[in-house]
Structure formats: structure tokens, C-alpha cells
Motif scaffolding. Sequence first.
Motif, PDB file in Angstrom:
ATOM      1  N   TRP A  13       0.797  -1.245   0.082  1.00  0.00           N
ATOM      2  CA  TRP A  13      -0.038  -0.028  -0.131  1.00  0.00           C
ATOM      3  C   TRP A  13       0.632   1.322   0.075  1.00  0.00           C
ATOM      4  O   TRP A  13       0.487   2.268  -0.475  1.00  0.00           O
ATOM      5  CB  TRP A  13      -1.177  -0.189   1.325  1.00  0.00           C
ATOM      6  N   VAL A  14       2.122   1.036   0.449  1.00  0.00           N
ATOM      7  CA  VAL A  14       2.904   2.417   0.509  1.00  0.00           C
ATOM      8  C   VAL A  14       3.310   2.769  -0.871  1.00  0.00           C
ATOM      9  O   VAL A  14       3.288   3.787  -1.365  1.00  0.00           O
ATOM     10  CB  VAL A  14       4.295   2.073   1.340  1.00  0.00           C
ATOM     11  N   TYR A  15       3.568   1.877  -1.617  1.00  0.00           N
ATOM     12  CA  TYR A  15       3.936   2.105  -3.263  1.00  0.00           C
ATOM     13  C   TYR A  15       2.518   2.478  -4.010  1.00  0.00           C
ATOM     14  O   TYR A  15       2.800   3.441  -4.794  1.00  0.00           O
ATOM     15  CB  TYR A  15       4.506   1.001  -3.889  1.00  0.00           C
ATOM     16  N   VAL A  16       1.511   1.960  -3.684  1.00  0.00           N
ATOM     17  CA  VAL A  16       0.206   2.464  -3.972  1.00  0.00           C
ATOM     18  C   VAL A  16       0.066   4.119  -3.770  1.00  0.00           C
ATOM     19  O   VAL A  16      -0.310   4.913  -4.651  1.00  0.00           O
ATOM     20  CB  VAL A  16      -0.888   1.509  -3.881  1.00  0.00           C
ATOM     21  N   LEU A  17       0.320   4.438  -2.606  1.00  0.00           N
ATOM     22  CA  LEU A  17       0.249   5.797  -2.108  1.00  0.00           C
ATOM     23  C   LEU A  17       1.190   6.582  -2.926  1.00  0.00           C
ATOM     24  O   LEU A  17       0.942   7.679  -3.274  1.00  0.00           O
ATOM     25  CB  LEU A  17       0.314   5.881  -0.397  1.00  0.00           C
ATOM     26  N   LEU A  18       2.382   6.156  -3.170  1.00  0.00           N
ATOM     27  CA  LEU A  18       3.310   7.002  -3.678  1.00  0.00           C
ATOM     28  C   LEU A  18       2.853   7.493  -5.346  1.00  0.00           C
ATOM     29  O   LEU A  18       3.016   8.258  -5.527  1.00  0.00           O
ATOM     30  CB  LEU A  18       4.658   6.193  -3.778  1.00  0.00           C
ATOM     31  N   VAL A  19       2.143   6.163  -5.762  1.00  0.00           N
ATOM     32  CA  VAL A  19       1.941   6.213  -7.077  1.00  0.00           C
ATOM     33  C   VAL A  19       0.804   7.351  -7.178  1.00  0.00           C
ATOM     34  O   VAL A  19       0.600   8.611  -7.930  1.00  0.00           O
ATOM     35  CB  VAL A  19       1.387   5.248  -7.853  1.00  0.00           C
ATOM     36  N   GLY A  20      -0.205   7.308  -6.221  1.00  0.00           N
ATOM     37  CA  GLY A  20      -1.142   8.122  -6.071  1.00  0.00           C
ATOM     38  C   GLY A  20      -0.843   9.641  -5.648  1.00  0.00           C
ATOM     39  O   GLY A  20      -1.381  10.656  -6.276  1.00  0.00           O
ATOM     40  N   PHE A  46      -4.821  13.943   3.134  1.00  0.00           N
ATOM     41  CA  PHE A  46      -3.559  14.365   4.129  1.00  0.00           C
ATOM     42  C   PHE A  46      -4.227  14.575   5.370  1.00  0.00           C
ATOM     43  O   PHE A  46      -3.398  13.960   6.329  1.00  0.00           O
ATOM     44  CB  PHE A  46      -2.724  15.620   3.749  1.00  0.00           C
ATOM     45  N   LEU A  47      -5.466  14.867   5.360  1.00  0.00           N
ATOM     46  CA  LEU A  47      -5.812  14.928   6.725  1.00  0.00           C
ATOM     47  C   LEU A  47      -6.023  13.581   7.432  1.00  0.00           C
ATOM     48  O   LEU A  47      -5.654  13.093   8.605  1.00  0.00           O
ATOM     49  CB  LEU A  47      -7.228  15.877   6.975  1.00  0.00           C
ATOM     50  N   LEU A 108       6.123  19.024  -2.411  1.00  0.00           N
ATOM     51  CA  LEU A 108       5.722  18.921  -1.039  1.00  0.00           C
ATOM     52  C   LEU A 108       5.261  17.466  -0.807  1.00  0.00           C
ATOM     53  O   LEU A 108       5.451  17.256  -0.055  1.00  0.00           O
ATOM     54  CB  LEU A 108       4.724  20.196  -0.896  1.00  0.00           C
ATOM     55  N   TYR A 109       4.249  16.964  -1.910  1.00  0.00           N
ATOM     56  CA  TYR A 109       3.695  15.510  -1.755  1.00  0.00           C
ATOM     57  C   TYR A 109       4.835  14.549  -1.691  1.00  0.00           C
ATOM     58  O   TYR A 109       4.980  13.568  -0.828  1.00  0.00           O
ATOM     59  CB  TYR A 109       2.938  15.279  -2.868  1.00  0.00           C
ATOM     60  N   MET A 110       6.176  14.735  -2.488  1.00  0.00           N
ATOM     61  CA  MET A 110       7.014  14.005  -2.335  1.00  0.00           C
ATOM     62  C   MET A 110       8.022  14.176  -1.133  1.00  0.00           C
ATOM     63  O   MET A 110       8.469  12.986  -0.650  1.00  0.00           O
ATOM     64  CB  MET A 110       7.715  14.064  -3.573  1.00  0.00           C
ATOM     65  N   ALA A 111       8.146  15.369  -0.680  1.00  0.00           N
ATOM     66  CA  ALA A 111       8.803  15.630   0.741  1.00  0.00           C
ATOM     67  C   ALA A 111       8.196  14.611   1.807  1.00  0.00           C
ATOM     68  O   ALA A 111       8.762  14.145   2.616  1.00  0.00           O
ATOM     69  CB  ALA A 111       8.809  17.226   0.879  1.00  0.00           C
ATOM     70  N   VAL A 112       6.708  14.911   1.812  1.00  0.00           N
ATOM     71  CA  VAL A 112       6.124  14.425   3.129  1.00  0.00           C
ATOM     72  C   VAL A 112       6.263  12.815   2.738  1.00  0.00           C
ATOM     73  O   VAL A 112       6.415  12.117   3.757  1.00  0.00           O
ATOM     74  CB  VAL A 112       4.617  14.838   2.826  1.00  0.00           C
ATOM     75  N   PHE A 113       6.018  12.194   1.703  1.00  0.00           N
ATOM     76  CA  PHE A 113       6.187  10.713   1.358  1.00  0.00           C
ATOM     77  C   PHE A 113       7.495  10.393   1.896  1.00  0.00           C
ATOM     78  O   PHE A 113       7.520   9.315   2.503  1.00  0.00           O
ATOM     79  CB  PHE A 113       5.832  10.460  -0.081  1.00  0.00           C
ATOM     80  N   VAL A 114       8.572  11.159   1.442  1.00  0.00           N
ATOM     81  CA  VAL A 114       9.786  10.523   1.725  1.00  0.00           C
ATOM     82  C   VAL A 114      10.167  10.701   3.236  1.00  0.00           C
ATOM     83  O   VAL A 114      10.671   9.757   4.005  1.00  0.00           O
ATOM     84  CB  VAL A 114      11.000  11.464   1.080  1.00  0.00           C
ATOM     85  N   ALA A 115       9.637  11.614   3.935  1.00  0.00           N
ATOM     86  CA  ALA A 115       9.831  11.810   5.309  1.00  0.00           C
ATOM     87  C   ALA A 115       8.956  10.936   5.973  1.00  0.00           C
ATOM     88  O   ALA A 115       9.560  10.329   6.918  1.00  0.00           O
ATOM     89  CB  ALA A 115       9.347  13.312   5.825  1.00  0.00           C
ATOM     90  N   ARG A 116       7.754  10.515   5.574  1.00  0.00           N
ATOM     91  CA  ARG A 116       6.885   9.816   6.246  1.00  0.00           C
ATOM     92  C   ARG A 116       7.485   8.155   6.147  1.00  0.00           C
ATOM     93  O   ARG A 116       7.350   7.504   7.223  1.00  0.00           O
ATOM     94  CB  ARG A 116       5.451   9.802   6.009  1.00  0.00           C
ATOM     95  N   PHE A 117       7.857   8.023   4.991  1.00  0.00           N
ATOM     96  CA  PHE A 117       8.509   6.643   4.946  1.00  0.00           C
ATOM     97  C   PHE A 117       9.861   6.367   5.609  1.00  0.00           C
ATOM     98  O   PHE A 117       9.989   5.478   6.294  1.00  0.00           O
ATOM     99  CB  PHE A 117       8.783   6.736   3.285  1.00  0.00           C
ATOM    100  N   ALA A 118      10.706   7.687   5.475  1.00  0.00           N
ATOM    101  CA  ALA A 118      11.989   7.516   6.677  1.00  0.00           C
ATOM    102  C   ALA A 118      11.457   7.157   8.028  1.00  0.00           C
ATOM    103  O   ALA A 118      12.219   6.164   8.728  1.00  0.00           O
ATOM    104  CB  ALA A 118      12.736   8.834   6.476  1.00  0.00           C
ATOM    105  N   CYS A 119      10.579   7.983   8.548  1.00  0.00           N
ATOM    106  CA  CYS A 119      10.136   7.713   9.928  1.00  0.00           C
ATOM    107  C   CYS A 119       9.612   6.467  10.028  1.00  0.00           C
ATOM    108  O   CYS A 119       9.925   5.634  11.381  1.00  0.00           O
ATOM    109  CB  CYS A 119       8.977   9.037  10.276  1.00  0.00           C
TER     110      CYS A 119
END
Length: 165
Positions: A13-20, A46-47, A108-119
Motif C-alpha cells: 500500500w505504501v507504493y500505491v500511495l506513492l503512485v497516487g 492528507f488529513l 511537497l507531496y514527495m517531501a512528505v512521502f519521503v519523510a513519512r517513509f523514513a520515519c
Amino acid sequence: MHLTAVLGGAPAWVYVLLVGLIVLGVRRLRTREVPVVVAVIPPIAFLAWSIVGAIALSHRAGPGVAASAWFGGALLGVLSAMVLPEARGIRLTGGRVRQPGSWLPLILYMAVFVARFACGAWAALIPEQAAIATATGVAVGAAMTARLVTSVFRWTPERHSGAAA
């Protein structure tokens, strides 16, 4: 642990989210007119994502920590929207909005994804630091949520030129 192990250990689902997120960001590269309901999909998504993260954090570290992380992140998001605002959307008649094209949403979407993935990876790799890793992810998600909601409130009404009849 190698990067390939971290990437391979993430749920599908993480990769599905990334594509979205990529699709949503790419759609914002060009100026477009969309129904308001379409324009508010990213803030709502995002909420939801940030609330799910806050709930997970409250189970790990308690509701006080979760609320502090979420509201602290939200405050930073509002401040970032004021300091580095994106171009305003224009509310049109008929329940539509004109969204100016910009790279900022995709970035911004990619930055949040990367940050959340890293966390998430941080929490998985160092379980004793899972609470702080999750709190950081929650704060990042809340910041993006607040920034997106702030941008909706900044939409301006369409200005009609010409003389009044």
C-alpha cells in the motif's frame, strides 16, 4: 541493513500511495479548472493520513504526545503557508476552482512521502525509538495537512471585469 531491504520490507500500500501522490502532484503542474470537490481531495487525504498516524502514535506514546506532535506540526504548516505561500486558487461560479499550475504541490507531496517513509523505516529499524520516529512522521503529516487546508482558505473569488449593468 541495506536500502533494498528497507524498500522491500515496505507494505504494498505504501507504493500505491506513492503512485497516487505522484499523480496528484503531476496534475497540479498545469493550470486547470476543477470542481471544488476534486480540489479538496488532497487536503482531505492528507488529513486522513495524519489522523491515522496520530492514532498510531497515541497507542505508542499516549494521547498527549500524539496531540502535541499533530498540533505542533499543524502550526508549522500554517506558518510555512504564510511565509512561502503558493499561488492562490480562484473560486469560479458553478462550484469550480481554478488552480494555478505549480511544481510546489508535487515537491511537497514527495517531501512528505519521503519523510513519512523514513520515519516508518526508522521506527521499524530501531524499535526503542519508534515513538519519536512516529511523532516526527505525525508532525510532518500535520504540517502538510495544515498547509493544504490553509491554501483552500486562501482561494479568492473570481473578479469580473467590465461595467455593471
